[in-house]
Design an enzyme around this catalytic site. Structure first.
Site, mmCIF file in Angstrom:
data_model
loop_
_atom_site.group_PDB
_atom_site.id
_atom_site.type_symbol
_atom_site.label_atom_id
_atom_site.label_comp_id
_atom_site.label_asym_id
_atom_site.label_seq_id
_atom_site.Cartn_x
_atom_site.Cartn_y
_atom_site.Cartn_z
ATOM 1 N N ASN A 47 11.806 10.437 -52.790
ATOM 2 C CA ASN A 47 12.502 11.682 -52.434
ATOM 3 C C ASN A 47 12.330 12.788 -53.476
ATOM 4 O OD1 ASN A 47 15.260 10.013 -50.716
ATOM 5 N ND2 ASN A 47 13.442 10.959 -49.859
ATOM 6 N N ASP A 63 19.706 8.178 -42.111
ATOM 7 C CA ASP A 63 18.617 9.098 -41.792
ATOM 8 C C ASP A 63 19.046 10.125 -40.740
ATOM 9 O OD1 ASP A 63 16.106 10.144 -41.948
ATOM 10 O OD2 ASP A 63 15.104 8.477 -40.954
HETATM 11 C C1 FPP Z 1 17.765 11.138 -45.040
HETATM 12 O O1 FPP Z 1 17.847 12.094 -44.009
HETATM 13 C C2 FPP Z 1 18.851 11.328 -45.968
HETATM 14 C C3 FPP Z 1 18.709 11.461 -47.322
HETATM 15 C C4 FPP Z 1 17.407 11.412 -47.996
HETATM 16 C C5 FPP Z 1 19.870 11.733 -48.189
HETATM 17 C C6 FPP Z 1 21.152 11.049 -47.859
HETATM 18 C C7 FPP Z 1 22.213 11.702 -48.626
HETATM 19 C C8 FPP Z 1 23.468 11.954 -48.216
HETATM 20 C C9 FPP Z 1 24.044 11.492 -46.942
HETATM 21 C C10 FPP Z 1 24.331 12.810 -49.092
HETATM 22 C C11 FPP Z 1 25.338 12.231 -49.938
HETATM 23 C C12 FPP Z 1 25.295 10.788 -50.190
HETATM 24 C C13 FPP Z 1 26.367 10.112 -50.710
HETATM 25 C C14 FPP Z 1 26.274 8.659 -50.958
HETATM 26 C C15 FPP Z 1 27.628 10.786 -51.025
HETATM 27 P P1 FPP Z 1 16.748 13.237 -43.904
HETATM 28 O O2 FPP Z 1 17.252 14.448 -44.548
HETATM 29 O O3 FPP Z 1 15.430 12.733 -44.389
HETATM 30 O O4 FPP Z 1 16.692 13.465 -42.360
HETATM 31 P P2 FPP Z 1 15.485 14.071 -41.508
HETATM 32 O O5 FPP Z 1 14.518 12.941 -41.349
HETATM 33 O O6 FPP Z 1 16.152 14.445 -40.228
HETATM 34 O O7 FPP Z 1 14.904 15.238 -42.234
#
Ligand code: FPP
Length: 238
Positions: A60, A12
């Site tokens: 998501n 996250d």
């Molecule tokens: C949550 O952070 C993250 C996600 C929903 C996506 C995770 C994806 C990756 C790290 C990209 C690639 C993955 C792989 C396995 C290669 P957020 O964006 O919700 O954070 P925020 O709460 O700060 O908005």
């Protein structure tokens, strides 16, 4: 140091990391993918047997279309670029979640790498995609019901072990440690069944900044925990 067999991570904070650095959200996800690369290689080196990463939840899909398609693109690129590293390091690629809802070209890349790495034995690298634990449990219940109706099992034979074998994680070891980055203290529908006796580690660090040193801190914290599984300390120490 006791190394966990199976580490699962809620990655996250990519969006906040991007915002902090004055960049679009997708930039944060791309840097998050760099962290995935580093943590995967390190996990293999440290002897961790399975690493499961929460990359895209059933919820998501409600994000802006541009972010959803950007994430799908990043995943496809990751699979293409990391193929040789995974194979060279004897790492088997797996997914949990209902991947049938993902874009066709991504499903093809996923299945191709799953096949190509099916002989690998040193570590399982598992990405949770279109994953939600409640959805996983409902899908498992449907499979159990259908096997009862087909006469493959009877309802008397259902116990925790059998139910476990119907979950997406059936081929993975028990989840020892669940890490969540970015200062949030929620499970967000991640591994609800499997996490029953997992240890938890929460950190303020945003996922793109969760590199080797941070991961080692989480593992050090894990190795100091006493896992009692409902027993007393005295029973465990005997
Ligand atoms: C949550 O952070 C993250 C996600 C929903 C996506 C995770 C994806 C990756 C790290 C990209 C690639 C993955 C792989 C396995 C290669 P957020 O964006 O919700 O954070 P925020 O709460 O700060 O908005």
């Amino acid at each position: 140091m006791t190394v966990p067999q199976h580490v699962a991570i809620i990655m996250d904070g990519n969006g906040r990391w991007a915002q902090k650095n004055g960049k679009p959200r997708l930039w944060g996800h791309a840097r998050g993918a760099d962290t995935v690369r580093e943590i995967t290689t390190l996990s293999r080196k440290l002897g961790i047997k399975a690493l499961t990463l929460y990359a895209f939840s059933t919820k998501n899909w409600d994000r802006p279309e541009e972010e959803v398609s950007g994430l799908m693109g990043l995943l496809k690129e990751y699979i293409r670029k990391e193929r040789s590293t995974l194979l060279d390091n004897d790492i088997r690629f797996r997914t949990i979640g209902n991947i049938s809802k993902l874009p066709e070209d991504l499903i093809t890349s996923i299945n191709e790498l799953k096949d190509a790495s099916s002989h690998c034995k040193s570590m399982d690298f598992c990405i949770a995609l279109n994953y939600g634990a409640r959805d996983e449990i409902v899908r498992a219940v449907k499979k159990v019901t259908s096997d009862i109706l087909d006469g493959k099992i009877t309802h008397e034979t259902i116990d925790e072990k059998l139910f476990d074998s119907y979950l997406d994680t059936a081929c993975l070891p028990p989840v020892d440690l669940i890490i969540r980055t970015s200062g949030e203290f929620r499970l967000s529908d991640f591994l609800l069944w499997q996490g029953a006796y997992s240890e938890f580690y929460f950190t303020e660090t945003l996922w793109p900044d969760f590199r080797e040193e941070e991961f080692r801190k989480a593992l050090a914290s894990y190795s100091q925990r006493e896992r009692r599984f409902g027993k007393t300390s005295d029973q465990i120490r005997k």
